[in-house]
Design a protein around this motif. Structure first.
Motif, PDB file in Angstrom:
ATOM      1  N   PHE A  69       0.982   5.905  -0.136  1.00 40.24           N
ATOM      2  CA  PHE A  69       0.307   6.951   0.391  1.00 40.24           C
ATOM      3  C   PHE A  69      -0.363   7.701  -1.058  1.00 40.24           C
ATOM      4  O   PHE A  69       0.260   7.263  -1.906  1.00 40.24           O
ATOM      5  CB  PHE A  69       0.998   8.099   1.121  1.00 40.24           C
ATOM      6  N   ASN A  70      -1.160   8.474  -0.850  1.00 39.06           N
ATOM      7  CA  ASN A  70      -1.497   9.169  -2.001  1.00 39.06           C
ATOM      8  C   ASN A  70      -2.054  10.662  -1.384  1.00 39.06           C
ATOM      9  O   ASN A  70      -1.947  10.718  -0.231  1.00 39.06           O
ATOM     10  CB  ASN A  70      -2.596   8.692  -2.890  1.00 39.06           C
ATOM     11  N   GLU A  79       0.790  -1.024   0.222  1.00 42.14           N
ATOM     12  CA  GLU A  79      -0.005   0.162  -0.016  1.00 42.14           C
ATOM     13  C   GLU A  79       0.746   1.151  -0.093  1.00 42.14           C
ATOM     14  O   GLU A  79       1.898   1.066   0.574  1.00 42.14           O
ATOM     15  CB  GLU A  79      -0.716   0.213   1.353  1.00 42.14           C
ATOM     16  N   ARG A  98       5.353  11.051   7.611  1.00 43.99           N
ATOM     17  CA  ARG A  98       3.947  11.058   7.252  1.00 43.99           C
ATOM     18  C   ARG A  98       4.257  10.169   6.016  1.00 43.99           C
ATOM     19  O   ARG A  98       3.049   9.567   5.564  1.00 43.99           O
ATOM     20  CB  ARG A  98       3.415  12.306   6.597  1.00 43.99           C
ATOM     21  N   GLU A 124       4.533   4.586   4.564  1.00 42.96           N
ATOM     22  CA  GLU A 124       4.430   3.333   3.849  1.00 42.96           C
ATOM     23  C   GLU A 124       5.736   3.133   3.015  1.00 42.96           C
ATOM     24  O   GLU A 124       5.968   2.089   2.844  1.00 42.96           O
ATOM     25  CB  GLU A 124       3.229   3.565   2.503  1.00 42.96           C
ATOM     26  N   GLU A 184      -4.799  12.215  -0.786  1.00 48.46           N
ATOM     27  CA  GLU A 184      -5.948  12.211   0.048  1.00 48.46           C
ATOM     28  C   GLU A 184      -5.323  11.677   1.311  1.00 48.46           C
ATOM     29  O   GLU A 184      -5.686  12.076   2.329  1.00 48.46           O
ATOM     30  CB  GLU A 184      -7.101  11.533  -0.443  1.00 48.46           C
ATOM     31  N   LYS A 185      -4.858  10.541   1.475  1.00 51.45           N
ATOM     32  CA  LYS A 185      -4.410   9.849   2.601  1.00 51.45           C
ATOM     33  C   LYS A 185      -3.347  10.656   3.613  1.00 51.45           C
ATOM     34  O   LYS A 185      -3.293  10.697   4.518  1.00 51.45           O
ATOM     35  CB  LYS A 185      -3.508   8.686   2.227  1.00 51.45           C
ATOM     36  N   ARG A 199      -2.147  14.119   8.290  1.00 50.99           N
ATOM     37  CA  ARG A 199      -1.015  13.256   8.897  1.00 50.99           C
ATOM     38  C   ARG A 199       0.021  14.093   9.464  1.00 50.99           C
ATOM     39  O   ARG A 199       0.165  15.168   9.529  1.00 50.99           O
ATOM     40  CB  ARG A 199      -0.153  12.315   7.809  1.00 50.99           C
TER      41      ARG A 199
END
Ligand code: F0G
Length: 401
Positions: free
Chosen positions: A41-42, A39, A55, A58, A44-45, A49
């Motif tokens: 980040f993008n 997985e 942040r 991942e 939105e994610k 944070r």
């Protein structure tokens, strides 16, 4: 879930995994961490944070609770007045001096000390031109482990030595250059039971790659840019490129920047190699430059740097000391933004490169100001501005004597 692999940068062989391994078991060259994350980040994610480089967890080695002081997420400042003065379309400066100990090193050292703890180390070591020693001393103190730093005697900036002393590192002076100090560290660390945290350590570069993630986030994903980075041991430019490559590999961007390195002409083995079109660098035995942070004659990460600039379509150039000092003045007086000499070298390159036609004017540049100006408060750097008696000033502005 993440899966890690240690792959040789020269022969591609994957060595058995160990947090202590630095060199390829087959050919002895340096290793790169390859991370496979299920997985990622993008944008939105990332909202909401932690406001630090962690942040991007991942793609970071969070084997345990990180040793952190909120490093990263440094300001990317748009500089219109400086862009006008240099004659470029758009310019941003990334203020790495905002990191906890005042340089980009805190990114790599935060990850590096976290990994060192996970590897069971109680003593960490580095050779340094100053900033790594300041950073490692601080993070080791925070982690409660011992720190030993080797520095070239009499050749590091006063602010950096002050920091290493203040944070309680054991400071060993070595006669010769940074390159000599690094050779000693690599030769002796094992018998000292010390964990090496120079940029030969592949985990350190994992921290430093976050600069790329931040630029991507701060520019809303527009990466049709040039990123200009000062080059010493050549770890940082390679780490930042690795970050951009990961963004591309995980489908977070289609375009990636051109990476441009800058060395000082008295310590420019890689710039010279590119100028000559040679395949390997000729070492500089006694490097000289006002930019003590990049006073390095044998950049140990040179192969990574060559791959970086070749795959990104960039190059490595050099600037003279007087151009570096002039760039410091220009940044400071047009924008109120400052850096230690090495951190001003990208602006010096932009000035000379645009004037000579080497670098196109009609593009966007992101210059990495790698270290805080108070690291190296040498009065010789501001010889263009000396204090005057008040009466003299008054005479000048009122025209009365
Ligand atoms: N800028 C600053 C302010 C630095 O301190 C360094 C390196 C660099 C640029 C170059 O980065 O080595 O990854 O190419 N300083 C190291 C030190 C060598 O010991 O603090 P690099």
């Amino acid at each position: 879930m993440k899966r890690y692999e240690l792959r040789c940068i020269a022969c591609g062989h994957v060595s058995p995994f160990s947090l202590r391994r630095i060199f390829c078991e087959r050919c002895g060259d340096l290793l790169e961490v390859r991370v496979e994350a299920s997985e990622v980040f993008n944008r939105e994610k990332l909202l909401g944070r932690v406001n630090s480089m962690w942040r991007y967890v991942e793609l970071l080695p969070d084997f345990r609770r990180p040793v952190t002081m909120g490093e990263g997420m440094t300001r990317l400042v748009r500089c219109e007045r400086l862009a006008d003065a240099l004659g470029v379309r758009e310019l941003y400066v990334k203020l790495e001096g905002m990191n906890p100990t005042g340089s980009f090193k805190d990114r790599g050292i935060s990850v590096g000390v976290t990994v060192a703890l996970e590897a069971g180390a109680r003593r960490v070591i580095c050779a340094s031109t100053g900033n790594t020693s300041a950073s490692l001393a601080a993070y080791a103190a925070r982690a409660g482990i011992e720190c030993v730093v080797l520095i070239p005697k009499g050749r590091i900036a006063s602010g950096k030595l002050f920091q290493a002393r203040l944070f309680g590192a054991t400071i060993c002076e070595v006669s010769g250059s940074f390159d000599d100090a690094l050779r000693i560290v690599l030769g002796r660390a094992e018998e000292m039971g010390a964990y090496v945290l120079n940029s030969v350590n592949p985990w350190r570069l994992e921290g430093q790659k976050t600069t790329a993630f931040e630029i991507w986030e701060q520019l809303d994903g527009s990466l049709g840019i040039n990123v200009v980075v000062p080059v010493g041991n050549a770890g940082n430019i390679s780490a930042i490129w690795k970050g951009f490559e990961e963004l591309r590999d995980y489908g977070l961007t289609d375009e990636v920047p051109r990476m441009i390195g800058v060395q000082s002409s008295g310590a420019a083995p890689l710039a010279r190699m590119f100028a000559k079109g040679a395949d390997s660098p000729e070492w500089v035995e006694s490097p000289q430059t006002v930019a003590s942070a990049i006073r390095i004659g044998r950049p140990i990460n040179w192969k990574r740097a060559v791959r970086t600039v070749r795959s990104s379509g960039g190059s490595i150039y050099s600037v003279d000391d007087h151009e570096i000092l002039e760039a410091m003045r220009l940044m400071a007086t047009t924008e109120g933004i400052a850096a230690e000499p090495a951190g001003a070298a990208p602006i010096a390159l932009l000035k000379s490169g645009v004037e000579s036609g080497l670098l196109p004017r009609d593009e966007t540049y992101v210059c990495i100001a790698t270290g805080h100006h108070l690291k190296d408060p040498d009065p010789a750097h501001v010889s263009w501005n000396v204090p005057v008696p008040f009466e003299q000033y008054l005479e000048r502005v009122t025209g009365r004597s």
